[in-house]
Scaffold this motif. Sequence first.
Motif, PDB file in Angstrom:
ATOM      1  N   ARG A   7       1.860  -1.571 -10.472  1.00  0.00           N
ATOM      2  CA  ARG A   7       1.100  -2.775  -9.245  1.00  0.00           C
ATOM      3  C   ARG A   7      -0.107  -2.561  -9.624  1.00  0.00           C
ATOM      4  NH1 ARG A   7      -1.744   0.796  -6.665  1.00  0.00           N
ATOM      5  NH2 ARG A   7      -0.571   2.249  -5.091  1.00  0.00           N
ATOM      6  N   ALA A   9      -2.889  -3.525  -6.463  1.00  0.00           N
ATOM      7  CA  ALA A   9      -2.573  -3.789  -4.944  1.00  0.00           C
ATOM      8  C   ALA A   9      -4.011  -4.090  -4.295  1.00  0.00           C
ATOM      9  CB  ALA A   9      -1.853  -2.596  -4.634  1.00  0.00           C
ATOM     10  N   PRO A  10      -4.412  -5.183  -4.659  1.00  0.00           N
ATOM     11  CA  PRO A  10      -6.044  -5.582  -4.017  1.00  0.00           C
ATOM     12  C   PRO A  10      -5.984  -5.638  -2.414  1.00  0.00           C
ATOM     13  CG  PRO A  10      -5.147  -7.332  -5.107  1.00  0.00           C
ATOM     14  CD  PRO A  10      -3.984  -6.409  -5.198  1.00  0.00           C
ATOM     15  N   SER A  11      -6.984  -5.493  -1.637  1.00  0.00           N
ATOM     16  CA  SER A  11      -7.265  -5.910  -0.400  1.00  0.00           C
ATOM     17  C   SER A  11      -8.237  -7.259  -0.301  1.00  0.00           C
ATOM     18  CB  SER A  11      -7.870  -4.534   0.353  1.00  0.00           C
ATOM     19  OG  SER A  11      -7.147  -3.545   0.374  1.00  0.00           O
ATOM     20  N   GLU A  43      -2.743  -6.102   0.028  1.00  0.00           N
ATOM     21  CA  GLU A  43      -2.970  -4.903   0.996  1.00  0.00           C
ATOM     22  C   GLU A  43      -3.861  -5.493   2.011  1.00  0.00           C
ATOM     23  OE1 GLU A  43      -3.432  -1.380  -0.889  1.00  0.00           O
ATOM     24  OE2 GLU A  43      -1.212  -1.171  -1.091  1.00  0.00           O
ATOM     25  N   TYR A 197      -3.887   2.721   5.568  1.00  0.00           N
ATOM     26  CA  TYR A 197      -3.745   2.632   4.307  1.00  0.00           C
ATOM     27  C   TYR A 197      -2.886   3.578   3.642  1.00  0.00           C
ATOM     28  CZ  TYR A 197      -4.945   3.731  -0.398  1.00  0.00           C
ATOM     29  OH  TYR A 197      -4.694   4.014  -1.855  1.00  0.00           O
ATOM     30  N   VAL A 201       0.589   2.377   1.883  1.00  0.00           N
ATOM     31  CA  VAL A 201       0.671   2.572   0.336  1.00  0.00           C
ATOM     32  C   VAL A 201       1.892   3.221  -0.257  1.00  0.00           C
ATOM     33  CG1 VAL A 201      -0.642   4.449  -0.146  1.00  0.00           C
ATOM     34  CG2 VAL A 201      -0.715   2.396  -1.565  1.00  0.00           C
ATOM     35  N   ARG A 215      -4.759   3.069 -10.441  1.00  0.00           N
ATOM     36  CA  ARG A 215      -5.533   2.472  -9.623  1.00  0.00           C
ATOM     37  C   ARG A 215      -7.088   3.230  -9.989  1.00  0.00           C
ATOM     38  NH1 ARG A 215      -2.843   5.216  -4.198  1.00  0.00           N
ATOM     39  NH2 ARG A 215      -3.308   7.507  -4.903  1.00  0.00           N
ATOM     40  N   LEU A 219      -9.747   6.846  -5.571  1.00  0.00           N
ATOM     41  CA  LEU A 219      -8.621   7.153  -4.782  1.00  0.00           C
ATOM     42  C   LEU A 219      -8.131   8.266  -5.338  1.00  0.00           C
ATOM     43  CD1 LEU A 219      -7.341   3.503  -4.241  1.00  0.00           C
ATOM     44  CD2 LEU A 219      -8.183   5.007  -2.383  1.00  0.00           C
ATOM     45  N   LYS A 256     -17.215  -5.250  -3.504  1.00  0.00           N
ATOM     46  CA  LYS A 256     -16.663  -6.455  -3.157  1.00  0.00           C
ATOM     47  C   LYS A 256     -17.771  -7.586  -2.819  1.00  0.00           C
ATOM     48  CE  LYS A 256     -12.078  -6.079  -2.844  1.00  0.00           C
ATOM     49  NZ  LYS A 256     -11.207  -5.031  -1.882  1.00  0.00           N
TER      50      LYS A 256
HETATM   51  N1  GLU Z   1      -5.741  -1.682  -1.631  1.00  0.00           N
HETATM   52  C1  GLU Z   1      -6.676  -0.669  -2.244  1.00  0.00           C
HETATM   53  C2  GLU Z   1      -7.918  -1.158  -2.532  1.00  0.00           C
HETATM   54  O1  GLU Z   1      -8.048  -2.472  -2.787  1.00  0.00           O
HETATM   55  C3  GLU Z   1      -5.885   0.119  -3.454  1.00  0.00           C
HETATM   56  C4  GLU Z   1      -4.699   0.630  -3.148  1.00  0.00           C
HETATM   57  C5  GLU Z   1      -3.998   1.367  -4.249  1.00  0.00           C
HETATM   58  O2  GLU Z   1      -4.056   0.967  -5.295  1.00  0.00           O
HETATM   59  O3  GLU Z   1      -3.459   2.556  -3.891  1.00  0.00           O
HETATM   60  O4  GLU Z   1      -8.812  -0.612  -2.787  1.00  0.00           O
END
Ligand code: GLU
Length: 282
Positions: A7, A9-11, A43, A197, A201, A215, A219, A256
């Motif tokens: 996946r 999973a952007p915020s 997210e 978060y 997640v 990712r 992280l 960002k």
């Molecule tokens: N939503 C998080 C972000 O944009 C990424 C979370 C993830 O991939 O676990 O930094």
Amino acid sequence: MVGLITRFAPSPTGPLHLGHAFSALTAYDMARAADGEFLLRIEDIDTARCRPEYVAGIYQDLRWLGVTWPEPVLHQSRQTSAYYEALSRLSAMGVTYFCTCTRGDIRAALSAPQEGAQQIGPDGPIYPGTCRHAHHRGKDGPAAIRLDMAKALARIGPVSFTEIGPLKAGQHRYAQDELVHHVGDVILGRRDIGTSYHVAVIVDDAAQGVTHVVRGADLFDATPIHVVLQRLLALPTPLYHHHRLIRDEKGVRLAKRDDARALAKYRADGATPAEIRASVGL
Ligand code: GLU
Ligand code: ZN
């Protein structure tokens, strides 16, 4: 049956930039190479920082890059009851506590002379534990919910995960002391949004059957927190691929706010998706 599920999973707190393209394409290519599935997840639990126009931008940018994903797309803002349920299960296990400290309280406690050298964990300064034995009841006022890391580890035993990304490939094991002192009692339920978060997640990765988490390396240090929560909740631990971060020509990590490197800007300037791939080394 789909074997591999990954996946992106952007915020939606800003426009996607080259670093996001690298992350999304790395996950997408991995899924395609294995005849697996690539999912998009929005997210957006932090409703104060997320904007619908950024969600629209994410769809547009990814489609332009040639990435496809199945509908419906999971939006975390619509899933909050699942996160509250996970939190209440954790609370029922006795591995959480309410914390009423403000940032200022924590700063003051950490600057007390007996505290010694300050440790910075994946979520910032290590919480000094002020509320750990205070037995606050959340309903007495605004409170965050923290993980009691030592209690959690006493319950689940050793924590480890498998990294498959090239930067730190291998099995990563964490000693109890290391997690207590270098990660600490992280927040699982923020006082503003009720969740965090970390909880969102791991609940979603499990609910969506994600087998390979792709990712950014930023992280990596949050991953043992995720493994602790997975073990407590009896959820599977996926494989992790933490990739390098894309930096600008000065070596500064893209942020960002750096609209100059927004994918939309490159697109408007006539760049092609192939050029984007090439510029991030794919
Ligand atoms: N939503 C998080 C972000 O944009 C990424 C979370 C993830 O991939 O676990 O930094
Ligand atoms: Zn506190």
